[in-house]
Design a protein around this motif. Structure first.
Motif, PDB file in Angstrom:
ATOM      1  N   ARG A   1     -11.852  41.557 -10.412  1.00 25.98           N
ATOM      2  CA  ARG A   1     -13.344  40.915  -9.595  1.00 25.98           C
ATOM      3  C   ARG A   1     -12.660  40.306  -8.286  1.00 25.98           C
ATOM      4  O   ARG A   1     -13.302  40.526  -7.404  1.00 25.98           O
TER       5      ARG A   1
ATOM      6  N   LYS B   1     -14.591  47.716  -9.654  1.00 24.65           N
ATOM      7  CA  LYS B   1     -15.041  47.829 -11.039  1.00 24.65           C
ATOM      8  C   LYS B   1     -14.369  48.615 -12.156  1.00 24.65           C
ATOM      9  O   LYS B   1     -13.817  49.701 -11.667  1.00 24.65           O
TER      10      LYS B   1
ATOM     11  N   GLU C   1     -21.005  42.627 -13.452  1.00 24.34           N
ATOM     12  CA  GLU C   1     -20.468  42.907 -12.114  1.00 24.34           C
ATOM     13  C   GLU C   1     -19.121  43.578 -11.972  1.00 24.34           C
ATOM     14  O   GLU C   1     -18.717  44.000 -10.974  1.00 24.34           O
ATOM     15  N   THR C   2     -18.432  43.604 -13.113  1.00 25.73           N
ATOM     16  CA  THR C   2     -17.232  44.115 -13.083  1.00 25.73           C
ATOM     17  C   THR C   2     -16.690  45.027 -13.973  1.00 25.73           C
ATOM     18  O   THR C   2     -15.861  45.936 -13.760  1.00 25.73           O
TER      19      THR C   2
END
Lengths: 274, 274
Positions: free
Chosen positions: B133, B138, B171-172
């Protein structure tokens, strides 16, 4: 949990020790208190159906299953009808051998259409159910490892086999579970638990070894590889199965051993690991 | 459905044409309007991280992904910690190369315990999320074909990868879908449809050919095998993906071609089949 299974539940699939004729295998198994053998159609035809049956009866060894029916997908309707005829002959042979289980390896992809091939399998099995029912033979859908999806079996998971069987009568259609084909499945435990006991028609053992010597002839001896055999065997028994445990090892190194030594080794490893 | 994808979405994984250096591959791609390349850590290290990045920038070619992090299971805690350190280095390299995607091949079975190895994978990915992050990278969990369950990836289905990712921040952590690894799955369509678009971090194409020449170096050219490439590509686009389509073919015959010819052939087949 109860005791681990003894030799009375052990079945030797003849492809594990193909050097022996059926009478020789039956005698060798009887001499070791091994209760069952699994047969293939081609060697049965070589021995002759009547002679094979007689030798098994004389030895007091039962037949856990006959391999194999299946291979339903074919490029056109005439070829598919021919496959159905061959499956009906396989059912008759199973009945003559006194086994109630015909193992189905359902066949691979034809016409480059995976979904249509899967539909051909479902239709094909449905089409032979009446003949199987009348003969008193059950049809065991065996999901094969996904690496065989293209050329041998479009049925590749327990879930898929279970759902396909569920659409057909439980007294005639069920599943054969071979650890080699299903051990990797994250859902294997829940899928075994979801099986109707009446549908569990066979349990085959061997092992997954690394590096795989060969896709077809690369199965390992129980205990030499990565599969949790005792764990899976306990799960299948908990699901209600108490039938034969069939050792099906296609392995060149095993075939190169003297047959008596191969059989002793199989029995010892079975008792140790299953 | 919209138009089929053009060369702007095509990515050439460098393992498909390993004869070329990274600068040579970047120039050859740029000359053919190919938008992306996929990189591996070892050749990046040979070229040098800075030199590799510069050559890509100069050519105007983007990096779709870096292969690979992963291999989390290890026999003891010290070895597992070492793997995590290596994954953090891989994350830093991905960031330096300007790609936001590190592909994870999660690793195989250790200590003969499949379930414990799967838990090590989940723990390992969770442990590197903060570093990823902070680096803006990712992590793409790539389910591998079940034939690699023992030695390369205990994550073998889209469902399993999706569920493992779902426990970690969208988001990761996401998924890379390689057709070779998932095409056989009866649930592939419903699993792709179930993916959160934000989690789809890559789409890799090649083909499954029969007989498989080799487990590792046996992938086929798109169109030579059994995979419904256009069907899967449409499904993944319908699920919300519009990123690069990475050609990852490990095949000795392709490697034996002159690189320019190999690249022309890949581009033509991609346009024809994807």
């Amino acid at each position: 949990m109860g005791a681990e299974p003894g030799a009375d539940r052990l079945s030797i699939n003849q492809a594990s020790i193909p050097a022996w004729s059926i009478p020789a295998l039956a005698e060798a198994c009887a001499a070791r208190d091994i209760g069952w053998i699994g047969l293939w159609r081609e060697p049965v035809a070589e021995t002759g159906l009547a002679a094979a049956s007689r030798s098994l009866r004389d030895a007091g060894v039962k037949v856990s299953s006959l391999c194999r029916g299946g291979f339903f997908p074919a490029p056109d309707a005439a070829a598919r009808a021919e496959r159905l005829d061959d499956n009906r002959r396989a059912i008759d042979e199973a009945a003559a051998l006194g086994t109630n289980t015909l193992v189905l390896v359902v066949g691979g992809v034809v016409n480059h259409d995976l979904e249509a091939s899967r539909a051909m399998v479902a239709d094909g099995i449905a089409a032979i159910v009446p003949h199987a029912r009348d003969a008193g033979v059950k049809l065991a859908i065996e999901p094969l490892h996904p690496m065989f999806a293209a050329d041998r079996s479009v049925v590749v998971t327990l879930k898929q086999a279970r759902e396909m069987a569920a659409a057909l009568p439980a007294e005639t259609v069920g599943i054969a579970v071979d650890v080699y084909h299903v051990w990797w499945d994250p859902d294997v435990g829940q899928e075994i638990a979801a099986l109707d006991p009446e549908r569990i028609l066979g349990f085959h053992v061997n092992d997954w070894i690394v590096p795989l010597p060969d896709m077809l002839l690369g199965r390992g001896m129980m205990g030499d590889g990565f599969i949790d055999l005792r764990g899976l065997r306990r799960q299948i028994d908990q699901a209600g199965y108490d039938g034969p445990i069939e050792v099906e090892i296609f392995n060149q190194a095993l075939r190169d051993l003297p047959p008596d030594e191969a059989l002793d080794r199989i029995k010892a490893r079975y008792l140790e690991t299953c």
